[in-house]
Design a protein around this motif. Structure first.
Motif, PDB file in Angstrom:
ATOM      1  N   UNK A  64      -4.754  -0.274   0.095  1.00  0.00           N
ATOM      2  CA  UNK A  64      -6.078  -0.355  -0.539  1.00  0.00           C
ATOM      3  C   UNK A  64      -5.996  -0.426  -2.065  1.00  0.00           C
ATOM      4  N   UNK A  65      -4.828  -0.074  -2.630  1.00  0.00           N
ATOM      5  CA  UNK A  65      -4.691  -0.220  -4.091  1.00  0.00           C
ATOM      6  C   UNK A  65      -3.911  -1.479  -4.456  1.00  0.00           C
ATOM      7  N   UNK A  66      -3.460  -2.192  -3.444  1.00  0.00           N
ATOM      8  CA  UNK A  66      -2.694  -3.424  -3.719  1.00  0.00           C
ATOM      9  C   UNK A  66      -3.521  -4.456  -4.494  1.00  0.00           C
ATOM     10  N   UNK A  67      -4.763  -4.780  -4.062  1.00  0.00           N
ATOM     11  CA  UNK A  67      -5.534  -5.761  -4.822  1.00  0.00           C
ATOM     12  C   UNK A  67      -5.850  -5.288  -6.246  1.00  0.00           C
TER      13      UNK A  67
ATOM     14  N   UNK B 111     -11.143  -5.761  -2.815  1.00  0.00           N
ATOM     15  CA  UNK B 111     -11.189  -6.985  -3.618  1.00  0.00           C
ATOM     16  C   UNK B 111     -12.226  -6.774  -4.716  1.00  0.00           C
ATOM     17  N   UNK B 112     -13.311  -6.089  -4.365  1.00  0.00           N
ATOM     18  CA  UNK B 112     -14.356  -5.777  -5.340  1.00  0.00           C
ATOM     19  C   UNK B 112     -13.803  -4.933  -6.478  1.00  0.00           C
ATOM     20  N   UNK B 113     -13.011  -3.895  -6.139  1.00  0.00           N
ATOM     21  CA  UNK B 113     -12.409  -3.041  -7.172  1.00  0.00           C
ATOM     22  C   UNK B 113     -11.491  -3.856  -8.072  1.00  0.00           C
ATOM     23  N   UNK B 114     -10.727  -4.753  -7.455  1.00  0.00           N
ATOM     24  CA  UNK B 114      -9.801  -5.598  -8.210  1.00  0.00           C
ATOM     25  C   UNK B 114     -10.558  -6.493  -9.194  1.00  0.00           C
TER      26      UNK B 114
END
Ligand code: EPZ
Length: 417
Positions: free
Chosen positions: A305-308, A372-375
């Motif tokens: 979940x932290x990858x993007x 993706x939103x966080x990214x």
């Protein structure tokens, strides 16, 4: 249509508190089905996934009150239904978390295949196998998983791969079973630990919590309780990347650094100065972003979940980074959106090669899933000029009051409805 308007390129600075963890709050709300007594929860994040889980519980006959100040009251003494409506279940993957508790409490659950973020295939075969192992009859018809059992009996369950969802459902089904259940190759994520601690506080007997072998001795009844959810490690990481990518100094408070060891190591490898206290993490202004290698894996590995999110940071590193995704087969869908901002990235199968560029430039982009939103938010905060981010229905699923939190840190960000 709502969207976020971000004027990027400003360093963030200051301190913020992180909300409770979405991925702990959702199964814990579902686990409240296991008792007919009052459950009081604290630090519940005010996000749309929580509202959906509240609707699902209400549709089953539960009483749920949420004031939006992090406190929630749940009472499941009058469960009247084992069949939550598709309109709710189809909205998020975690809605399937009610299946194990319903089976344990009512002896029957009929739950449609869940929907939610499109990260590739999201099967539930291991959940179904676990229920069968415990003695349930489980069939899949017309898009619904229908599980029934007069009685569940403890058993050894060997998962064929590590699954957060299957571990949660097996654990919640087994707490009221007859005898001892052993879960092998169980997930070790902090949210699984929180769920197990919650269940034990209700009177369950679970040992091996946080290891890959979880042992559950079934009990006859669980009781009510008051419980505080753990801090959200993924949001903590997202805010830290927002600080680093804007070359700012920010502190995330009321968080637990121990949950984020692999992420903190990766940030340090990327040249970031990370300072950890007992319950806070600071990222200090750093002139360089170094290229690095990221490989996602189940906890304690680097969280998918932290990858993007970290990829956004690496898009402006001084060199070439390699990111390998090992959990979800379509997790790189956001890469096309980062490219709109000027990132130089290419994906082949499970690997993304990122050739760092000097700067990103504002553009219209769309979030297709929560992370993706966080990214995209992090990338747009660093990009020169104005960006418009759509797809807020995904962002709002997992980020509590994101624009107010970032504005508190000095970001030029506005929600336009
Ligand atoms: C949880 O999803 C999280 N969701 C995800 O966070 C997170 O990315 C994921 O765990 C991995 O850490 C919640 O906690 C609500 P899995 P989950 O079962 O439980 C395969 C977010 O943004 N698999 O560990 O669905 C599956 O296809 C979300 O907050 C099977 O093959 O993940 C995947 O490849 C996104 N059969 C892998 O296992 C099954 O029966 C891991 O999935 C179940 C899973």
């Amino acid at each position: 249509m709502s969207y976020l308007k971000i004027n990027g390129g400003h360093p963030l600075s200051g301190e913020i508190e992180v909300s409770g963890a979405k991925n702990a709050a959702l199964p814990i709300m579902a686990a409240s089905i296991l008792t007919d007594e009052d459950v009081y929860l604290k630090r519940i994040p005010d996000i749309s996934d929580v509202w959906i889980m509240a609707d699902i519980l209400r549709s089953l006959g539960a009483k749920v009150e949420f004031e939006g100040k992090g406190e929630m009251y749940i009472n499941c003494s009058n469960l009247t239904n084992f069949y939550p409506p598709y309109e709710f279940v189809g909205k998020m993957n975690a809605s399937f978390d009610v299946t194990g508790p319903l089976l344990a409490r009512l002896g029957e659950a009929k739950v449609s295949l869940p929907g939610g973020c499109n990260l590739g295939s999201r099967p539930v075969d291991m959940h179904m196998d676990a229920f069968r192992n415990l003695g349930a009859e489980v069939e899949f018809v017309h898009g619904f998983v229908h599980a029934k059992a007069n009685k569940l009996t403890g058993k050894k369950i060997q998962f064929r791969r590590v699954s957060v969802g299957a571990t949660k459902n097996a654990m919640m089904a087994a707490v009221l079973a007859d005898g001892i259940t052993v879960l092998e190759s169980a997930a070790m994520e902090p949210e699984i630990v929180d769920l197990a601690v919650f269940l034990n506080t209700m009177g369950a007997r679970i040992t091996g919590i946080g290891s890959s072998t979880i042992v559950i001795e079934g009990v006859k009844k669980l009781h009510g309780l008051s419980y505080e959810i753990i801090p959200d490690r993924i949001l903590t990481g997202t805010y830290l990347v927002a600080g680093a990518i804007t070359r700012g100094t920010i502190t995330v408070k009321r968080t637990w650094p121990d949950f984020l060891e692999s992420f903190i190591n990766a940030m340090r490898n990327a040249g970031q100065n990370i300072v950890c206290g007992k319950d806070y993490i600071t990222v200090e202004k750093s002139d360089k972003i170094l290229p690095t290698e990221i490989i996602s894996a189940p906890h304690p590995g680097f969280p998918t979940d932290l990858q993007p999110v970290i990829t956004a940071l690496l898009s402006i590193a001084d060199g070439t980074s390699i990111v390998t995704e090992n959990i979800f087969d379509r997790r790189f869908m956001y890469v096309d959106e980062l490219r709109r901002l000027g990132a130089n990235m290419s994906v082949s199968d499970r690997t993304c090669i990122i050739r760092g560029v000097k700067k990103l430039f504002g553009a219209p982009v769309k979030a297709h899933d929560i992370r993706a939103g966080g990214s995209l938010i992090c990338a747009c905060l660093s990009a020169e000029g104005e960006s418009i981010i759509t797809g807020l229905e995904f962002i709002d699923r997992g980020h509590e009051k994101i624009e107010s939190v970032l504005a508190e840190l000095g970001a030029d960000i506005r929600r336009i409805d």
